[in-house]
Design a protein around this motif. Structure first.
Motif: not given
Length: 89
Positions: A11-12, A38-40, A56-58, A85-86
């Motif tokens: 979960i991002v 974070t994306g990283a 994945l959150d945008l 995508m969430l």
């Protein structure tokens, strides 16, 4: 159908409350969860933990969710990794 306990979901999400809510519901259904804010961090987790699915959150700090998605799709080892995508966008 395979057992949910054998599936690992990353979960991002940078919003703590949303992350905890998604985590709660997935774990309630028997899935194992990992998280990144974070994306990283998401890219590192995918590389090291090899999840079965990414939620994945945008809108993320450091690297956007869209860029994370592009990088995952461009790498042969993660090109077929399922991504949901969430996002509030």
């Amino acid at each position: 159908m395979s057992n949910p306990a054998s599936k690992k979901i990353l979960i991002v999400e940078d919003e703590h409350d949303i992350l905890q809510l998604v985590k709660l519901y997935l774990e309630k259904e028997g899935f194992r969860t990992l998280s990144a804010t974070t994306g990283a961090e998401a890219l590192r987790q995918v590389r090291h933990e090899k999840p079965d699915l990414v939620v994945l959150d945008l809108m993320l700090p450091e690297i956007s969710g869209l860029e994370v998605c592009k990088r995952l799709r461009s790498a042969p080892e993660t090109a077929m990794l399922p991504i949901i995508m969430l996002t509030a966008r």
